[in-house]
Design a protein around this motif. Structure first.
Motif, PDB file in Angstrom:
ATOM      1  N   VAL A   1       0.840  -1.202   0.000  1.00 54.52           N
ATOM      2  CA  VAL A   1       0.000   0.000   0.000  1.00 54.52           C
ATOM      3  C   VAL A   1       0.874   1.251   0.000  1.00 54.52           C
ATOM      4  N   MET A   2       1.938   1.238   0.813  1.00 60.22           N
ATOM      5  CA  MET A   2       2.837   2.377   0.829  1.00 60.22           C
ATOM      6  C   MET A   2       3.539   2.529  -0.515  1.00 60.22           C
ATOM      7  N   GLY A   3       3.864   1.411  -1.145  1.00 62.74           N
ATOM      8  CA  GLY A   3       4.484   1.474  -2.468  1.00 62.74           C
ATOM      9  C   GLY A   3       3.592   2.139  -3.485  1.00 62.74           C
ATOM     10  N   GLU A   4       2.289   1.844  -3.421  1.00 60.79           N
ATOM     11  CA  GLU A   4       1.343   2.480  -4.345  1.00 60.79           C
ATOM     12  C   GLU A   4       1.236   3.975  -4.071  1.00 60.79           C
ATOM     13  N   LEU A   5       1.254   4.360  -2.785  1.00 60.69           N
ATOM     14  CA  LEU A   5       1.216   5.785  -2.444  1.00 60.69           C
ATOM     15  C   LEU A   5       2.429   6.505  -3.026  1.00 60.69           C
ATOM     16  N   LEU A   6       3.609   5.896  -2.902  1.00 62.58           N
ATOM     17  CA  LEU A   6       4.816   6.511  -3.446  1.00 62.58           C
ATOM     18  C   LEU A   6       4.741   6.630  -4.967  1.00 62.58           C
ATOM     19  N   ASP A   7       4.120   5.660  -5.615  1.00 57.80           N
ATOM     20  CA  ASP A   7       3.983   5.712  -7.077  1.00 57.80           C
ATOM     21  C   ASP A   7       3.081   6.860  -7.515  1.00 57.80           C
ATOM     22  N   ARG A   8       2.057   7.153  -6.711  1.00 54.22           N
ATOM     23  CA  ARG A   8       1.055   8.142  -7.112  1.00 54.22           C
ATOM     24  C   ARG A   8       1.358   9.549  -6.618  1.00 54.22           C
ATOM     25  N   ALA A   9       2.024   9.662  -5.472  1.00 50.99           N
ATOM     26  CA  ALA A   9       2.218  10.976  -4.857  1.00 50.99           C
ATOM     27  C   ALA A   9       3.483  11.647  -5.391  1.00 50.99           C
ATOM     28  N   PRO A  10       3.502  12.986  -5.388  1.00 56.00           N
ATOM     29  CA  PRO A  10       4.691  13.725  -5.861  1.00 56.00           C
ATOM     30  C   PRO A  10       5.777  13.777  -4.781  1.00 56.00           C
ATOM     31  N   VAL A  11       6.359  12.634  -4.462  1.00 60.04           N
ATOM     32  CA  VAL A  11       7.366  12.556  -3.411  1.00 60.04           C
ATOM     33  C   VAL A  11       8.716  12.997  -3.968  1.00 60.04           C
ATOM     34  N   ARG A  12       9.389  13.876  -3.246  1.00 60.43           N
ATOM     35  CA  ARG A  12      10.690  14.375  -3.714  1.00 60.43           C
ATOM     36  C   ARG A  12      11.853  13.533  -3.222  1.00 60.43           C
ATOM     37  N   SER A  13      11.714  12.929  -2.065  1.00 59.00           N
ATOM     38  CA  SER A  13      12.803  12.116  -1.541  1.00 59.00           C
ATOM     39  C   SER A  13      12.231  11.055  -0.602  1.00 59.00           C
ATOM     40  N   ILE A  14      12.902   9.920  -0.566  1.00 61.33           N
ATOM     41  CA  ILE A  14      12.479   8.804   0.287  1.00 61.33           C
ATOM     42  C   ILE A  14      13.649   8.414   1.172  1.00 61.33           C
ATOM     43  N   GLN A  15      13.375   8.230   2.454  1.00 66.43           N
ATOM     44  CA  GLN A  15      14.374   7.650   3.349  1.00 66.43           C
ATOM     45  C   GLN A  15      13.799   6.318   3.808  1.00 66.43           C
ATOM     46  N   PHE A  16      14.544   5.233   3.530  1.00 66.94           N
ATOM     47  CA  PHE A  16      14.050   3.899   3.836  1.00 66.94           C
ATOM     48  C   PHE A  16      14.972   3.214   4.827  1.00 66.94           C
ATOM     49  N   THR A  17      14.373   2.660   5.884  1.00 69.21           N
ATOM     50  CA  THR A  17      15.091   1.820   6.839  1.00 69.21           C
ATOM     51  C   THR A  17      14.470   0.436   6.788  1.00 69.21           C
ATOM     52  N   GLY A  18      15.279  -0.570   6.462  1.00 64.31           N
ATOM     53  CA  GLY A  18      14.736  -1.919   6.355  1.00 64.31           C
ATOM     54  C   GLY A  18      15.643  -2.820   5.547  1.00 64.31           C
ATOM     55  N   SER A  19      15.040  -3.788   4.868  1.00 59.51           N
ATOM     56  CA  SER A  19      15.815  -4.810   4.169  1.00 59.51           C
ATOM     57  C   SER A  19      16.460  -4.262   2.906  1.00 59.51           C
ATOM     58  N   SER A  20      17.585  -4.864   2.528  1.00 56.76           N
ATOM     59  CA  SER A  20      18.290  -4.465   1.308  1.00 56.76           C
ATOM     60  C   SER A  20      17.447  -4.752   0.071  1.00 56.76           C
ATOM     61  N   PHE A  21      16.656  -5.827   0.100  1.00 58.42           N
ATOM     62  CA  PHE A  21      15.828  -6.181  -1.047  1.00 58.42           C
ATOM     63  C   PHE A  21      14.852  -5.052  -1.370  1.00 58.42           C
ATOM     64  N   VAL A  22      14.127  -4.578  -0.355  1.00 57.29           N
ATOM     65  CA  VAL A  22      13.157  -3.504  -0.580  1.00 57.29           C
ATOM     66  C   VAL A  22      13.881  -2.203  -0.930  1.00 57.29           C
ATOM     67  N   ALA A  23      15.018  -1.951  -0.290  1.00 52.93           N
ATOM     68  CA  ALA A  23      15.777  -0.730  -0.578  1.00 52.93           C
ATOM     69  C   ALA A  23      16.178  -0.666  -2.046  1.00 52.93           C
ATOM     70  N   ASN A  24      16.670  -1.764  -2.582  1.00 55.97           N
ATOM     71  CA  ASN A  24      17.080  -1.778  -3.986  1.00 55.97           C
ATOM     72  C   ASN A  24      15.885  -1.665  -4.926  1.00 55.97           C
ATOM     73  N   MET A  25      14.765  -2.273  -4.550  1.00 56.07           N
ATOM     74  CA  MET A  25      13.557  -2.166  -5.355  1.00 56.07           C
ATOM     75  C   MET A  25      13.083  -0.710  -5.425  1.00 56.07           C
ATOM     76  N   LEU A  26      13.102  -0.014  -4.271  1.00 55.96           N
ATOM     77  CA  LEU A  26      12.702   1.393  -4.252  1.00 55.96           C
ATOM     78  C   LEU A  26      13.653   2.247  -5.074  1.00 55.96           C
ATOM     79  N   SER A  27      14.942   1.946  -4.993  1.00 54.60           N
ATOM     80  CA  SER A  27      15.932   2.720  -5.751  1.00 54.60           C
ATOM     81  C   SER A  27      15.676   2.627  -7.247  1.00 54.60           C
ATOM     82  N   GLU A  28      15.382   1.430  -7.727  1.00 52.99           N
ATOM     83  CA  GLU A  28      15.130   1.241  -9.151  1.00 52.99           C
ATOM     84  C   GLU A  28      13.838   1.931  -9.570  1.00 52.99           C
TER      85      GLU A  28
END
Length: 344
Positions: free
Chosen positions: A52-79
């Motif tokens: 759900v948060m991923g969909e929000l990030l896709d739709r909202a005009p977010v300028r920057s993301i700070q992620f704390t968690g697994s490397s798998f999700v971090a790399n997915m968000l980066s791409e």
């Protein structure tokens, strides 16, 4: 909470999604900020799962993301977001015990090794994940001293407790995989806690250490498994001898996550060599070197990756929650009698 406050200090409008297992904590903290005078429009808190948060990030005009968690999700968000991500991901954190062992320092070093590995049931990104102990410390009984310290931990005072993100099945599978490595053995622990009411969705393991020979750790077929972080009361132990420091440094260089590290020694030349051949973002050196317990007055964060997010200093807050901007003012005046020069 540190990243939330850093974002607010720099004037950002924050949307925060916390881990679903600790969301009540951040909600109460935000209510505390409201009680202290923070405008209620400064922070939006969302309770939801990752998709759900991923969909929000896709739709909202977010300028920057700070992620704390697994490397798998971090790399997915980066791409997905073209690199607009600052990351605090996994930390497979090492400690090296130098050859300059002194008997009167053994008890303290054992205490700190236990604390680094098992405080908060090992649930810190800075927890000691692997211990490279010089043979002088091993011969002096360091492993046995750490085992004795770990045995003092109890559910009664929560010095050992539930593991929120890793269940017993996952922990046991990891232990079994490591024990398949030639020469590996359970140094201590390796069993589930007894007489408790911890739900099966959480882990409940004794403080555990698995010894693996250094030469086996370095083999390609074993390295990934031996350097996989378990976010709980678990660490890998190994021993190095004279002439093997370069093998230890090779292992440190090949690891993926360069967060915290500790070099336990008072030999300045030894310390300089290790620091000069490693890249961990927060590295402690000296007799009292540790991997955890960072005070809030110095940089804490990973190195070796331009996406690394730091906390703890004005520099870290500016890096993660601001951006360089240049404003050039030129008001004149225009000289009397000025005429346009020939085009250039």
């Amino acid at each position: 909470m540190l990243q939330l406050m850093g974002a607010l200090f720099m004037g950002n409008k924050v949307v925060i999604k916390n881990s679903t297992s600790t969301c009540m904590v951040i909600e109460q903290y935000i209510r505390l900020l409201h009680a202290c005078g923070m405008p209620k429009t400064d922070v939006d808190l969302i309770h939801c799962g990752g998709p759900v948060m991923g969909e929000l990030l896709d739709r909202a005009p977010v300028r920057s993301i700070q992620f704390t968690g697994s490397s798998f999700v971090a790399n997915m968000l980066s791409e997905k977001h073209k690199g607009k991500v600052f990351i605090e991901d996994a930390g497979f954190d090492w400690k090296i015990l130098g050859p300059d062992m002194k008997q009167e320092e053994l008890e303290y070093v054992a205490y700190q090794c236990d604390q680094d590995a098992y405080a908060a049931s090992g649930q810190k990104c800075s927890a000691q994940s692997i211990l490279f102990a010089h043979e002088n410390w091993v011969k002096a009984g360091l492993f046995e001293k750490v085992e004795a310290r770990a045995a003092l931990r109890s559910l009664d005072d929560l010095t050992i407790g539930p593991v929120l993100t890793v269940d017993n099945e996952t922990i046991q599978k990891h232990i079994d995989r490591l024990l398949s490595i030639p020469g590996a053995r359970i140094q201590f622990g390796g069993k589930q806690l007894e007489n408790h009411q911890i739900p099966p969705c959480c882990g409940s393991f004794q403080p555990t250490a698995v010894f693996i020979p250094l030469e086996e750790i370095l083999k390609p077929e074993h390295f990934e498994a031996a350097t996989t972080e378990i976010f709980g009361p678990f660490q890998v132990l190994t021993e190095w001898k004279e002439g093997q420091l370069d093998l230890v440094l090779e292992a440190c260089e090949r690891m993926d996550h360069h967060l915290t590290a500790a070099i336990v020694s008072t030999d300045i030349h030894f310390i300089q060599k290790v620091i000069g051949h490693t890249v961990n973002g927060t590295t402690y050196a000296g007799l009292r070197a540790r991997t955890t317990g960072a005070p809030q007055n110095h940089w804490f964060g990973p190195a070796g990756d331009p996406r690394g997010a730091g906390i703890g200093t004005p520099e870290a807050i500016q890096l993660v929650w601001s951006t360089h901007r240049e404003v050039i003012e030129d008001f004149g005046p225009i000289p009397d009698g000025w005429t346009p020069p020939h085009p250039t």
